[in-house]
Scaffold this motif. Structure first.
Motif, PDB file in Angstrom:
ATOM      1  N   VAL A  12       0.832  -1.196   0.000  1.00 26.12           N
ATOM      2  CA  VAL A  12       0.000   0.000   0.000  1.00 26.12           C
ATOM      3  C   VAL A  12       0.874   1.256   0.000  1.00 26.12           C
ATOM      4  CG1 VAL A  12      -1.730   1.300   1.313  1.00 26.12           C
ATOM      5  CG2 VAL A  12      -1.924  -1.176   1.111  1.00 26.12           C
ATOM      6  N   ALA A  13       1.949   1.252   0.776  1.00 22.37           N
ATOM      7  CA  ALA A  13       2.838   2.414   0.834  1.00 22.37           C
ATOM      8  C   ALA A  13       3.471   2.689  -0.523  1.00 22.37           C
ATOM      9  CB  ALA A  13       3.924   2.195   1.887  1.00 22.37           C
ATOM     10  N   SER A  14       3.836   1.647  -1.230  1.00 19.84           N
ATOM     11  CA  SER A  14       4.418   1.788  -2.562  1.00 19.84           C
ATOM     12  C   SER A  14       3.403   2.380  -3.533  1.00 19.84           C
ATOM     13  CB  SER A  14       4.896   0.426  -3.063  1.00 19.84           C
ATOM     14  OG  SER A  14       5.205   0.474  -4.440  1.00 19.84           O
ATOM     15  N   LEU A  15       2.167   1.919  -3.469  1.00 22.83           N
ATOM     16  CA  LEU A  15       1.114   2.447  -4.334  1.00 22.83           C
ATOM     17  C   LEU A  15       0.826   3.912  -4.016  1.00 22.83           C
ATOM     18  CD1 LEU A  15      -1.277  -0.633  -4.247  1.00 22.83           C
ATOM     19  CD2 LEU A  15      -0.084   0.240  -6.267  1.00 22.83           C
ATOM     20  N   ALA A  16       0.759   4.237  -2.732  1.00 21.17           N
ATOM     21  CA  ALA A  16       0.487   5.616  -2.322  1.00 21.17           C
ATOM     22  C   ALA A  16       1.602   6.553  -2.777  1.00 21.17           C
ATOM     23  CB  ALA A  16       0.310   5.684  -0.808  1.00 21.17           C
ATOM     24  N   ALA A  17       2.835   6.086  -2.730  1.00 22.17           N
ATOM     25  CA  ALA A  17       3.964   6.907  -3.170  1.00 22.17           C
ATOM     26  C   ALA A  17       3.965   7.087  -4.691  1.00 22.17           C
ATOM     27  CB  ALA A  17       5.283   6.281  -2.714  1.00 22.17           C
ATOM     28  N   ALA A  18       3.613   6.042  -5.408  1.00 21.10           N
ATOM     29  CA  ALA A  18       3.622   6.095  -6.873  1.00 21.10           C
ATOM     30  C   ALA A  18       2.436   6.884  -7.432  1.00 21.10           C
ATOM     31  CB  ALA A  18       3.615   4.682  -7.446  1.00 21.10           C
ATOM     32  N   PHE A  19       1.309   6.866  -6.709  1.00 20.71           N
ATOM     33  CA  PHE A  19       0.087   7.518  -7.189  1.00 20.71           C
ATOM     34  C   PHE A  19      -0.511   8.386  -6.078  1.00 20.71           C
ATOM     35  CE2 PHE A  19       0.468   3.254  -9.136  1.00 20.71           C
ATOM     36  CZ  PHE A  19       0.616   3.611 -10.474  1.00 20.71           C
ATOM     37  N   PRO A  20       0.182   9.446  -5.690  1.00 14.48           N
ATOM     38  CA  PRO A  20      -0.302  10.267  -4.572  1.00 14.48           C
ATOM     39  C   PRO A  20      -1.679  10.867  -4.864  1.00 14.48           C
ATOM     40  CG  PRO A  20       1.534  11.350  -5.706  1.00 14.48           C
ATOM     41  CD  PRO A  20       1.393   9.973  -6.296  1.00 14.48           C
ATOM     42  N   GLY A  21      -2.576  10.702  -3.910  1.00 16.75           N
ATOM     43  CA  GLY A  21      -3.913  11.263  -4.035  1.00 16.75           C
ATOM     44  C   GLY A  21      -4.901  10.417  -4.806  1.00 16.75           C
ATOM     45  N   ALA A  22      -4.436   9.367  -5.474  1.00 16.15           N
ATOM     46  CA  ALA A  22      -5.333   8.518  -6.263  1.00 16.15           C
ATOM     47  C   ALA A  22      -6.105   7.583  -5.340  1.00 16.15           C
ATOM     48  CB  ALA A  22      -4.539   7.697  -7.269  1.00 16.15           C
TER      49      ALA A  22
END
Length: 182
Positions: A12-22
């Motif tokens: 989840v942290a990786s996804l949040a970093a790659a797609f901030p705000g999505a």
């Protein structure tokens, strides 16, 4: 609107970093309601079987597996009736190499893997998107930015080295870029 497809296996942290705000939405068979309804394993019922002369299946994956022909096993009509989202897969380990997908339960022609993707999987999944989950597709269209999670991310029907991602197909559908079914 921006739509991305990412692996469900990513942290989840990786996804949040790659797609901030999505907004991150799992669309696999392990997703929560209502998004699980976008999974090809979800038993919507009444899904027309391509080349099926009026036959229907509970889900897209059931149709795909039912029409698969192996060296030691022909079609399996029972897969059309599976509603549990489990026990759908038919494997080469059990039945030998795949020979192709039959054009309907009683068809004579065996389709190659790519042709079967185009003439069986794509029409069945598109039918579900248009007839069973149009409400969810509309909700996704209304979002500013979304990441769709799937186990695979391949949206290229011609790329046979990797399983096809239904999340990538959903992205293409929303963007008006559905692959050629011919």
């Amino acid at each position: 609107m921006a739509i991305h497809v990412a692996s469900r296996r990513r942290a989840v942290a990786s996804l949040a970093a790659a797609f901030p705000g999505a907004e991150i939405i799992d669309v696999t068979s392990r997703a929560v309601d209502p998004w699980v309804r976008l999974s090809p394993f979800y038993p919507h019922g009444g899904v027309p079987v391509p080349y099926g002369e009026g036959e229907t299946g509970q889900c897209v994956e059931g149709i795909w597996q039912a029409l698969k022909v192996f060296e030691h096993a022909d079609v399996d009509p029972a897969k059309l009736d599976v509603t549990s989202m489990k026990g759908l897969k038919r494997t080469v380990r059990r039945y030998g190499p795949v020979r192709g997908h039959r054009t309907g339960l009683h068809g004579e022609e065996l389709l190659s893997y790519e042709t079967a993707r185009r003439r069986i999987y794509l029409p069945a999944y598109r039918w579900v998107l248009d007839n069973r989950v149009a409400d969810l597709v509309g909700q996704l269209r209304g979002k500013a930015e979304v990441v769709l999670l799937d186990y695979t991310t391949n949206g290229d029907v011609a790329d046979l080295a990797t399983p096809l991602s239904h999340a990538a197909l959903l992205q293409l559908h929303i963007e008006g870029r559905w692959p050629d079914e011919a």
